[in-house]
Design a protein around this motif. Structure first.
Motif, PDB file in Angstrom:
ATOM      1  N   LYS A 117       0.800  -1.228   0.000  1.00 54.59           N
ATOM      2  CA  LYS A 117       0.000   0.000   0.000  1.00 54.59           C
ATOM      3  C   LYS A 117       0.829   1.273   0.000  1.00 54.59           C
ATOM      4  N   GLN A 118       2.140   1.127   0.151  1.00 56.31           N
ATOM      5  CA  GLN A 118       2.995   2.321   0.119  1.00 56.31           C
ATOM      6  C   GLN A 118       4.020   2.157  -0.991  1.00 56.31           C
ATOM      7  N   GLU A 119       4.513   3.277  -1.494  1.00 51.29           N
ATOM      8  CA  GLU A 119       5.632   3.239  -2.435  1.00 51.29           C
ATOM      9  C   GLU A 119       6.806   2.557  -1.739  1.00 51.29           C
ATOM     10  N   ILE A 120       7.580   1.793  -2.493  1.00 43.28           N
ATOM     11  CA  ILE A 120       8.718   1.134  -1.846  1.00 43.28           C
ATOM     12  C   ILE A 120       9.910   2.089  -1.798  1.00 43.28           C
ATOM     13  N   ASP A 121      10.407   2.247  -0.576  1.00 42.11           N
ATOM     14  CA  ASP A 121      11.599   3.056  -0.346  1.00 42.11           C
ATOM     15  C   ASP A 121      12.737   2.054  -0.120  1.00 42.11           C
ATOM     16  N   PHE A 122      13.687   2.016  -1.014  1.00 36.18           N
ATOM     17  CA  PHE A 122      14.733   0.987  -0.939  1.00 36.18           C
ATOM     18  C   PHE A 122      15.794   1.287   0.122  1.00 36.18           C
ATOM     19  N   ASN A 123      15.501   2.281   0.980  1.00 35.59           N
ATOM     20  CA  ASN A 123      16.325   2.497   2.174  1.00 35.59           C
ATOM     21  C   ASN A 123      15.574   2.102   3.445  1.00 35.59           C
ATOM     22  N   ASN A 124      14.336   1.636   3.296  1.00 32.58           N
ATOM     23  CA  ASN A 124      13.493   1.356   4.459  1.00 32.58           C
ATOM     24  C   ASN A 124      13.683  -0.114   4.868  1.00 32.58           C
ATOM     25  N   SER A 125      14.213  -0.328   6.079  1.00 32.37           N
ATOM     26  CA  SER A 125      14.570  -1.700   6.466  1.00 32.37           C
ATOM     27  C   SER A 125      13.342  -2.593   6.618  1.00 32.37           C
ATOM     28  N   GLU A 126      12.202  -2.037   7.041  1.00 37.80           N
ATOM     29  CA  GLU A 126      10.998  -2.866   7.163  1.00 37.80           C
ATOM     30  C   GLU A 126      10.525  -3.324   5.775  1.00 37.80           C
ATOM     31  N   GLN A 127      10.484  -2.408   4.831  1.00 39.42           N
ATOM     32  CA  GLN A 127      10.019  -2.779   3.490  1.00 39.42           C
ATOM     33  C   GLN A 127      10.972  -3.776   2.819  1.00 39.42           C
ATOM     34  N   LEU A 128      12.263  -3.560   2.983  1.00 39.70           N
ATOM     35  CA  LEU A 128      13.225  -4.488   2.387  1.00 39.70           C
ATOM     36  C   LEU A 128      13.124  -5.868   3.038  1.00 39.70           C
ATOM     37  N   PHE A 129      12.907  -5.880   4.361  1.00 39.78           N
ATOM     38  CA  PHE A 129      12.726  -7.163   5.055  1.00 39.78           C
ATOM     39  C   PHE A 129      11.508  -7.892   4.486  1.00 39.78           C
ATOM     40  N   LEU A 130      10.416  -7.158   4.309  1.00 36.03           N
ATOM     41  CA  LEU A 130       9.178  -7.794   3.840  1.00 36.03           C
ATOM     42  C   LEU A 130       9.313  -8.325   2.407  1.00 36.03           C
ATOM     43  N   LEU A 131      10.018  -7.584   1.571  1.00 36.36           N
ATOM     44  CA  LEU A 131      10.268  -8.092   0.208  1.00 36.36           C
ATOM     45  C   LEU A 131      11.000  -9.433   0.281  1.00 36.36           C
ATOM     46  N   ALA A 132      12.004  -9.487   1.145  1.00 32.64           N
ATOM     47  CA  ALA A 132      12.788 -10.718   1.288  1.00 32.64           C
ATOM     48  C   ALA A 132      11.968 -11.821   1.957  1.00 32.64           C
ATOM     49  N   TYR A 133      11.148 -11.442   2.944  1.00 33.80           N
ATOM     50  CA  TYR A 133      10.347 -12.430   3.680  1.00 33.80           C
ATOM     51  C   TYR A 133       9.370 -13.135   2.727  1.00 33.80           C
ATOM     52  N   ARG A 134       8.786 -12.348   1.816  1.00 34.91           N
ATOM     53  CA  ARG A 134       7.833 -12.952   0.879  1.00 34.91           C
ATOM     54  C   ARG A 134       8.528 -14.009   0.007  1.00 34.91           C
ATOM     55  N   CYS A 135       9.782 -13.748  -0.351  1.00 37.62           N
ATOM     56  CA  CYS A 135      10.543 -14.771  -1.101  1.00 37.62           C
ATOM     57  C   CYS A 135      10.621 -16.065  -0.292  1.00 37.62           C
ATOM     58  N   ALA A 136      10.845 -15.928   1.022  1.00 37.08           N
ATOM     59  CA  ALA A 136      11.036 -17.117   1.865  1.00 37.08           C
ATOM     60  C   ALA A 136       9.740 -17.912   2.008  1.00 37.08           C
ATOM     61  N   VAL A 137       8.600 -17.215   2.089  1.00 39.13           N
ATOM     62  CA  VAL A 137       7.319 -17.922   2.197  1.00 39.13           C
ATOM     63  C   VAL A 137       7.038 -18.659   0.885  1.00 39.13           C
ATOM     64  N   SER A 138       7.275 -17.966  -0.225  1.00 38.38           N
ATOM     65  CA  SER A 138       7.043 -18.574  -1.539  1.00 38.38           C
ATOM     66  C   SER A 138       7.961 -19.785  -1.739  1.00 38.38           C
ATOM     67  N   GLU A 139       9.214 -19.638  -1.321  1.00 35.12           N
ATOM     68  CA  GLU A 139      10.194 -20.726  -1.459  1.00 35.12           C
ATOM     69  C   GLU A 139       9.787 -21.939  -0.611  1.00 35.12           C
ATOM     70  N   LEU A 140       9.357 -21.675   0.621  1.00 37.67           N
ATOM     71  CA  LEU A 140       8.933 -22.776   1.490  1.00 37.67           C
ATOM     72  C   LEU A 140       7.751 -23.514   0.855  1.00 37.67           C
ATOM     73  N   HIS A 141       6.797 -22.747   0.333  1.00 41.40           N
ATOM     74  CA  HIS A 141       5.635 -23.373  -0.296  1.00 41.40           C
ATOM     75  C   HIS A 141       6.077 -24.271  -1.461  1.00 41.40           C
ATOM     76  N   GLU A 142       6.979 -23.748  -2.275  1.00 40.23           N
ATOM     77  CA  GLU A 142       7.446 -24.514  -3.433  1.00 40.23           C
ATOM     78  C   GLU A 142       8.167 -25.791  -2.997  1.00 40.23           C
ATOM     79  N   GLN A 143       8.993 -25.668  -1.960  1.00 40.90           N
ATOM     80  CA  GLN A 143       9.734 -26.854  -1.465  1.00 40.90           C
ATOM     81  C   GLN A 143       8.778 -27.895  -0.894  1.00 40.90           C
ATOM     82  N   MET A 144       7.718 -27.422  -0.205  1.00 37.68           N
ATOM     83  CA  MET A 144       6.770 -28.375   0.380  1.00 37.68           C
ATOM     84  C   MET A 144       5.978 -29.089  -0.710  1.00 37.68           C
TER      85      MET A 144
END
Ligand SMILES: [Zn+2]
Length: 324
Positions: free
Chosen positions: A102-129
């Motif tokens: 819902k917000q523009e992504i600020d590539f200096n914002n640690s919360e937004q960068l964490f969430l971008l990376a976290y979504r990769c991990a959820v998607s990866e776990l789903h694929e592995q399962m």
């Protein structure tokens, strides 16, 4: 296929009960009984649409049949289906990712960068399962048909066990990210942000990949990769890794971080094809490739699906339409 060291017992019973359940179950931190929805791992409205032509993008499809063995091709897929996975329920998808939805992504914002990376991990776990359950299902069928005994270890049994261990490792890794997310320790991950000026948006994707020959604790170095075309004239590539593994991660990423001239963009393209299982392309860009490049890219995808090829000096695998 390689498997890592000893299986840690922490969280294993919880994982096992999860893996037995329907794979469409929500994988949010903690226990959520709700069914997952098909959510985009790369945001459709902001990124995938940048590449779409007539509502479609091209995606890599790896197939395996008993008759033909492994095959790979680029298939057209509608943007509503591109990069979707069923890993989170609607409530959790919205609650966890609203800061990047819902917000523009600020590539200096640690919360937004964490969430971008976290979504990769959820998607990866789903694929592995999914993969573990399919291979396990194949093995169970072989036992039922009497091809494997079920009591004596066979190649199919070993493969099924290996897939289960890989999925469990992905689960263990996601648990460490869950703890950081719950405690809002967003600096648990560090990020390298590379901005690529482009003539047009050509590629998007995300993944988590393991660097198999680099150990971190009991497992391997994991690197999250987001390729985000924020406009026609700029694509942002973000590599993320656990802060404690910074030294090893930076060594691994040195070829793409050391300088960023034309030849390093080719190295960056190579890293993207090597690490990114979940990649989509602009159709007309792919159609503009020579046969040689088309075949080289697909062959590289296929080869790197089994083993990283980053040491190889690759042919032209450029995935960006660079400014000249
Ligand atoms: Zn949920």
């Amino acid at each position: 296929m390689q498997i890592s060291g000893p299986m840690p017992d922490q969280n294993f019973p919880e994982y096992f009960s999860l893996a037995r359940l329907n794979i469409n179950r929500c994988l949010a931190p903690g226990e959520c009984p709700d069914m997952a929805i098909a959510a985009h791992s790369v945001q459709k409205s902001r990124f995938i649409k940048q590449l779409a032509e007539d509502g479609h993008v091209l995606t890599v499809k790896l197939d395996a049949t008993a008759r033909n063995g492994l095959s790979i091709d680029l298939h057209s897929v509608g943007i509503n289906q591109a990069t979707t996975f069923t890993g989170l329920c609607a409530n959790h998808d919205n609650a966890i990712f609203s800061p990047i939805e819902k917000q523009e992504i600020d590539f200096n914002n640690s919360e937004q960068l964490f969430l971008l990376a976290y979504r990769c991990a959820v998607s990866e776990l789903h694929e592995q399962m999914v993969s573990a359950i399919r291979v396990q299902g194949g093995y169970t069928n072989r036992v039922r048909k009497g091809i494997d005994s079920g009591t004596v270890p066979s190649q199919a049994c070993l493969q099924a066990t290996q897939r289960l261990v890989l999925a469990y490792e992905a689960y263990q890794y996601k648990c460490t990210l869950d703890a950081a997310l719950n405690e809002r320790r967003f600096k648990f991950l560090r990020h390298e942000v590379i901005r690529v000026p482009t003539q047009m948006a050509t590629v998007a994707g995300n993944s988590v990949y393991s660097v198999d020959d680099v150990n971190v604790g009991d497992s391997w170095l994991r690197v999250h990769l987001n390729v985000l075309p924020i406009s026609q004239s700029e694509t942002v590539v973000v590599f993320s890794y656990v802060k404690d593994a910074s030294k090893k991660a930076l060594h691994h990423l040195a070829p793409v971080l050391s300088s960023q001239d034309g030849s390093d963009r080719l190295k960056l393209s190579q890293f993207i094809i090597d690490g990114c299982g979940n990649t989509v392309f602009r159709p007309s860009f792919v159609h503009s490739w020579s046969h040689t490049k088309h075949d080289a890219v697909l062959k590289y995808f296929l080869d790197s699906a089994w083993k990283p090829q980053l040491d190889r000096i690759a042919e032209d695998l450029g995935v960006f339409a660079l400014e000249t």
